[in-house]
Design a protein around this motif. Structure first.
Motif, PDB file in Angstrom:
ATOM      1  N   ASP A  67     -71.237 -13.408 -90.860  1.00 20.46           N
ATOM      2  CA  ASP A  67     -70.432 -14.888 -90.786  1.00 20.46           C
ATOM      3  C   ASP A  67     -71.032 -15.193 -92.438  1.00 20.46           C
ATOM      4  O   ASP A  67     -70.495 -16.269 -92.157  1.00 20.46           O
ATOM      5  N   ASN A  68     -71.902 -14.344 -92.447  1.00 20.05           N
ATOM      6  CA  ASN A  68     -72.449 -15.520 -94.327  1.00 20.05           C
ATOM      7  C   ASN A  68     -72.110 -14.932 -95.430  1.00 20.05           C
ATOM      8  O   ASN A  68     -72.579 -14.758 -96.635  1.00 20.05           O
ATOM      9  N   VAL A 100     -72.070 -17.823 -97.182  1.00 22.96           N
ATOM     10  CA  VAL A 100     -71.294 -19.086 -96.449  1.00 22.96           C
ATOM     11  C   VAL A 100     -72.628 -19.124 -95.541  1.00 22.96           C
ATOM     12  O   VAL A 100     -72.939 -18.423 -94.547  1.00 22.96           O
ATOM     13  N   SER A 101     -72.987 -20.683 -95.195  1.00 18.89           N
ATOM     14  CA  SER A 101     -74.910 -20.890 -94.957  1.00 18.89           C
ATOM     15  C   SER A 101     -74.162 -20.719 -92.767  1.00 18.89           C
ATOM     16  O   SER A 101     -72.424 -20.780 -93.117  1.00 18.89           O
ATOM     17  N   PRO A 102     -74.899 -20.797 -92.196  1.00 18.59           N
ATOM     18  CA  PRO A 102     -74.448 -20.806 -90.647  1.00 18.59           C
ATOM     19  C   PRO A 102     -74.326 -21.794 -90.810  1.00 18.59           C
ATOM     20  O   PRO A 102     -74.331 -22.924 -91.254  1.00 18.59           O
ATOM     21  N   VAL A 103     -73.460 -22.655 -89.728  1.00 17.31           N
ATOM     22  CA  VAL A 103     -73.274 -23.796 -88.876  1.00 17.31           C
ATOM     23  C   VAL A 103     -74.669 -25.114 -89.403  1.00 17.31           C
ATOM     24  O   VAL A 103     -75.845 -25.079 -89.299  1.00 17.31           O
ATOM     25  N   VAL A 104     -73.619 -25.699 -90.199  1.00 12.17           N
ATOM     26  CA  VAL A 104     -75.090 -26.885 -90.160  1.00 12.17           C
ATOM     27  C   VAL A 104     -74.365 -27.508 -89.662  1.00 12.17           C
ATOM     28  O   VAL A 104     -75.410 -28.520 -89.105  1.00 12.17           O
ATOM     29  N   SER A 108     -68.665 -26.960 -89.619  1.00 10.12           N
ATOM     30  CA  SER A 108     -69.016 -27.663 -90.792  1.00 10.12           C
ATOM     31  C   SER A 108     -69.827 -26.239 -91.431  1.00 10.12           C
ATOM     32  O   SER A 108     -71.381 -25.787 -90.608  1.00 10.12           O
ATOM     33  N   LYS A 109     -70.125 -25.847 -92.252  1.00 11.69           N
ATOM     34  CA  LYS A 109     -71.003 -24.583 -93.011  1.00 11.69           C
ATOM     35  C   LYS A 109     -71.230 -24.888 -94.602  1.00 11.69           C
ATOM     36  O   LYS A 109     -70.217 -25.141 -95.117  1.00 11.69           O
ATOM     37  N   TYR A 111     -70.707 -23.454 -98.913  1.00 14.60           N
ATOM     38  CA  TYR A 111     -70.116 -22.442 -99.011  1.00 14.60           C
ATOM     39  C   TYR A 111     -71.126 -21.840-100.421  1.00 14.60           C
ATOM     40  O   TYR A 111     -70.808 -23.581-101.466  1.00 14.60           O
TER      41      TYR A 111
END
Length: 180
Positions: A67-68, A100-104, A108-109, A111
């Motif tokens: 996911d990241n 990519v970050s975890p969900v903010v 939305s994430k 990157y």
């Protein structure tokens, strides 16, 4: 001026078409690998003088391993500017890393990406060189992203009575991306 008007008109028409796709709940989207279309508008830096607004259009195939962490396996782009629209094309082929970050919030994430490869300028410069880019932004939805991007390429040119000289061209742009 007519070419700039035509580009602006095309951007308006395509953005309204993308708006319907972005809000749709189609199940075709695959989170692990996708083809993306990138479009950027910005300004040139470096040794490229006397330019108008910089334009960047690209296609990339991205494979997300987790996911990241992902890999932009192949990334093709073309840059030009509004002042030298038809006779100054910068074509690039690159590959790179995407984080990519975890969900903010919501879906939305955040990157960040880095890519390197080969660039070829079609115009006065007859040789290509090393091309790279770095960017960061926000994946607003899993299919739509906005961000800022810096793209650079070093070219070797023949200077009369001097020999080979390196020309550095960069494009700092605001970019939107859409997953097909």
């Amino acid at each position: 001026m007519k070419k700039l008007f035509l580009v602006a008109l095309m951007a308006v028409f395509t953005s309204s078409a993308f708006a319907q796709l972005i809000t749709s709940n189609r199940t075709v989207y695959n989170k692990s690998h996708n083809v993306w279309v990138d479009f950027g508008v910005g300004t040139y830096t470096g040794d490229w003088n006397n330019t108008g607004v910089g334009l960047d259009l690209g296609f990339r195939y991205t494979k997300m391993f987790t996911d990241n962490i992902g890999w932009d396996i192949v990334k093709f782009s073309v840059q030009t500017d509004t002042k030298n629209f038809s006779n100054a094309l910068n074509l690039q082929g690159k590959t790179g890393l995407r984080v990519v970050s975890p969900v903010v919030f919501g879906e939305s994430k955040i990157y960040a990406n880095f890519a390197g490869g080969y660039g070829r300028y079609f115009g006065d410069i007859k040789e290509g060189g090393f091309a790279w880019e770095i960017g960061a932004g926000l994946n607003v939805t899993p299919r739509f992203a906005v961000g800022i991007n810096y793209n650079s390429c070093n070219y070797k040119i023949d200077v009369y009575r001097v020999g080979k000289e390196t020309v550095k061209v960069g494009l700092l742009s605001l970019r939107v991306a859409y997953a097909l």
